[in-house]
Design an enzyme around this catalytic site. Structure first.
Site, PDB file in Angstrom:
ATOM      1  CG  ASP A   1      72.263  68.891  11.905  1.00  0.00           C
ATOM      2  OD1 ASP A   1      73.348  68.741  12.492  1.00  0.00           O
ATOM      3  OD2 ASP A   1      71.329  68.073  11.979  1.00  0.00           O
TER       4      ASP A   1
ATOM      5  N   GLY B   1      79.501  67.400  11.432  1.00  0.00           N
ATOM      6  CA  GLY B   1      80.188  66.169  11.804  1.00  0.00           C
ATOM      7  C   GLY B   1      80.185  65.169  10.658  1.00  0.00           C
TER       8      GLY B   1
ATOM      9  NE  ARG C   1      80.925  65.395  16.183  1.00  0.00           N
ATOM     10  CZ  ARG C   1      79.748  65.374  15.550  1.00  0.00           C
ATOM     11  NH1 ARG C   1      79.446  64.363  14.758  1.00  0.00           N
ATOM     12  NH2 ARG C   1      78.883  66.346  15.733  1.00  0.00           N
TER      13      ARG C   1
ATOM     14  CG  HIS D   1      82.120  71.849  14.637  1.00  0.00           C
ATOM     15  ND1 HIS D   1      80.803  71.611  14.298  1.00  0.00           N
ATOM     16  CD2 HIS D   1      82.414  70.953  15.619  1.00  0.00           C
ATOM     17  CE1 HIS D   1      80.327  70.617  15.043  1.00  0.00           C
ATOM     18  NE2 HIS D   1      81.288  70.202  15.848  1.00  0.00           N
TER      19      HIS D   1
ATOM     20  CD1 TRP E   1      74.676  72.721  27.347  1.00  0.00           C
ATOM     21  CD2 TRP E   1      76.843  72.911  27.870  1.00  0.00           C
ATOM     22  NE1 TRP E   1      74.944  74.059  27.520  1.00  0.00           N
ATOM     23  CE2 TRP E   1      76.280  74.194  27.841  1.00  0.00           C
ATOM     24  CE3 TRP E   1      78.203  72.773  28.170  1.00  0.00           C
ATOM     25  CZ2 TRP E   1      77.010  75.349  28.105  1.00  0.00           C
ATOM     26  CZ3 TRP E   1      78.931  73.923  28.436  1.00  0.00           C
ATOM     27  CH2 TRP E   1      78.342  75.188  28.400  1.00  0.00           C
TER      28      TRP E   1
ATOM     29  NE  ARG F   1      76.651  67.898  19.323  1.00  0.00           N
ATOM     30  CZ  ARG F   1      76.598  68.155  18.029  1.00  0.00           C
ATOM     31  NH1 ARG F   1      77.691  68.540  17.397  1.00  0.00           N
ATOM     32  NH2 ARG F   1      75.476  68.030  17.365  1.00  0.00           N
TER      33      ARG F   1
ATOM     34  CG  LEU G   1      71.721  90.538   8.588  1.00  0.00           C
ATOM     35  CD1 LEU G   1      70.390  89.996   8.090  1.00  0.00           C
ATOM     36  CD2 LEU G   1      72.871  89.679   8.059  1.00  0.00           C
TER      37      LEU G   1
ATOM     38  NE  ARG H   1      68.115  69.488  11.652  1.00  0.00           N
ATOM     39  CZ  ARG H   1      68.027  69.188  12.937  1.00  0.00           C
ATOM     40  NH1 ARG H   1      66.928  69.475  13.590  1.00  0.00           N
ATOM     41  NH2 ARG H   1      69.031  68.604  13.561  1.00  0.00           N
TER      42      ARG H   1
HETATM   43  C1  IPE Z   1      70.741  71.183  16.196  1.00  0.00           C
HETATM   44  O1  IPE Z   1      71.531  70.190  15.655  1.00  0.00           O
HETATM   45  C2  IPE Z   1      71.582  72.211  16.882  1.00  0.00           C
HETATM   46  C3  IPE Z   1      72.420  73.048  16.043  1.00  0.00           C
HETATM   47  C4  IPE Z   1      72.471  73.028  14.739  1.00  0.00           C
HETATM   48  C5  IPE Z   1      73.252  73.990  16.747  1.00  0.00           C
HETATM   49  P1  IPE Z   1      71.829  68.821  16.440  1.00  0.00           P
HETATM   50  O2  IPE Z   1      72.752  68.051  15.578  1.00  0.00           O
HETATM   51  O3  IPE Z   1      72.263  69.114  17.815  1.00  0.00           O
HETATM   52  O4  IPE Z   1      70.387  68.161  16.502  1.00  0.00           O
HETATM   53  P2  IPE Z   1      69.967  66.638  16.694  1.00  0.00           P
HETATM   54  O5  IPE Z   1      70.698  66.122  17.901  1.00  0.00           O
HETATM   55  O6  IPE Z   1      70.368  65.900  15.463  1.00  0.00           O
HETATM   56  O7  IPE Z   1      68.481  66.672  16.855  1.00  0.00           O
HETATM   57  C1  IPE Z   2      75.886  71.111  13.497  1.00  0.00           C
HETATM   58  O1  IPE Z   2      76.568  70.007  12.996  1.00  0.00           O
HETATM   59  C2  IPE Z   2      76.739  71.928  14.434  1.00  0.00           C
HETATM   60  C3  IPE Z   2      76.293  71.878  15.831  1.00  0.00           C
HETATM   61  C4  IPE Z   2      75.281  71.196  16.281  1.00  0.00           C
HETATM   62  C5  IPE Z   2      77.063  72.632  16.784  1.00  0.00           C
HETATM   63  P1  IPE Z   2      76.672  68.661  13.827  1.00  0.00           P
HETATM   64  O2  IPE Z   2      77.887  68.738  14.677  1.00  0.00           O
HETATM   65  O3  IPE Z   2      75.416  68.366  14.539  1.00  0.00           O
HETATM   66  O4  IPE Z   2      76.917  67.614  12.670  1.00  0.00           O
HETATM   67  P2  IPE Z   2      76.261  66.165  12.531  1.00  0.00           P
HETATM   68  O5  IPE Z   2      74.783  66.333  12.676  1.00  0.00           O
HETATM   69  O6  IPE Z   2      76.847  65.341  13.616  1.00  0.00           O
HETATM   70  O7  IPE Z   2      76.657  65.714  11.166  1.00  0.00           O
HETATM   71 MG    MG Z   3      73.726  67.412  14.010  1.00  0.00          MG
END
Ligand code: IPE
Ligand code: IPE
Ligand code: MG
Length: 234
Positions: A19, A22, A32, A36, A68, A70, A130, A181
């Site tokens: 996580d 973004g 964002r 990724h 989804w 997003r 792995l 996490r």
């Molecule tokens: C969890 O992260 C999903 C992934 C890392 C793929 P999110 O960014 O979607 O989780 P929330 O919305 O902060 O709980």
């Molecule tokens: C995790 O990073 C990647 C996915 C959930 C796909 P985020 O895109 O959730 O990044 P933040 O949480 O908005 O910083």
């Molecule tokens: Mg996130």
């Protein structure tokens, strides 16, 4: 009394909620999707570190069933990034004896991504190194729901924990020992709800694109200092 010194084993199964992409991008003044793209580097580092540490299973939360929500462009970018990467790096993973697997609801994914997933699973099927598991369009609640449906369809009347476990996407995969996490959030976000019942959790403020091998080793170090009791007495 002296503390018992048992040689501690590295976790056999590490799962990561990758996580903070973004927020990382935001901090650099980038869109964002640049986060990724950069997060991919951390993913490669984690795979290598897992191999080096003799971890047998590495599960990477790549796209949740809730992602989804997003913007469509971001969702499409993520799927294209996954497809491109798997297509380009499949052969190298294969050479490295990595077995690639996927968990999540596949039906809803774009056809090209589904094809690429199938190809890499086939290519790496017999590998013994792995086990690299990508959770794509994955949700723990959805997984349990799908398991219940499968059990109903099979006509099984006797519900046991074992019956449920065997009908999860992870039927052949041991439960995670350690769930990491990144990004400072302290929640499970629908990840491995059943499987993580007794996992150790490690939270770090590091944003995923900035995650290094040292961070990975720090998480394993923290795991070694935990005392897992599984409900028993110490
Ligand atoms: C969890 O992260 C999903 C992934 C890392 C793929 P999110 O960014 O979607 O989780 P929330 O919305 O902060 O709980
Ligand atoms: C995790 O990073 C990647 C996915 C959930 C796909 P985020 O895109 O959730 O990044 P933040 O949480 O908005 O910083
Ligand atoms: Mg996130």
């Amino acid at each position: 009394m002296k503390e018992k010194t048992e040689p501690k084993q590295n976790p056999a199964h590490i799962a990561i909620i990758m996580d903070g992409n973004g927020r990382w991008a935001n901090k650099q003044g980038l869109p964002r999707i640049a986060g990724h793209q950069e997060g991919l580097k951390a993913t490669r580092i984690a795979v290598q570190a897992a191999k080096d540490c003799g971890v047998k299973y590495l599960t990477l939360y790549s796209f949740s069933a809730e992602n989804w929500k997003r913007p469509e462009e971001e969702v499409n970018f993520l799927f294209r990034l996954m497809e491109d990467t798997l297509r380009k790096e499949g052969e190298e993973l294969h050479q490295n004896n990595v077995k690639v697997l996927f968990i999540g609801r596949r039906d809803e994914l774009p056809q090209e991504l589904k094809d690429t997933m199938k190809n890499i699973e086939k290519l790496t099927y017999d590998n013994t190194g792995l086990n690299l598991i990508f959770a794509i369009n994955y949700g723990g609640r959805q997984e349990i729901t799908d398991a219940v449906q499968k059990i109903m369809d099979s006509g099984e009347k006797n519900i046991t924990e074992d019956v449920i476990r065997k009908n999860l996407y992870t039927a052949d995969i041991p439960f995670p020992d350690l769930i990491i996490r990144t990004s400072g959030e302290k929640r499970i976000s629908n990840f491995l709800l059943w499987q993580g019942a007794y996992a150790e959790f490690y939270f770090t403020p590091v944003l995923w694109p900035a995650f290094t091998e040292a961070d990975f080793l720090k998480a394993i170090g923290a795991y070694h200092r935990r005392h897992r009791r599984f409900g028993g007495a110490s």
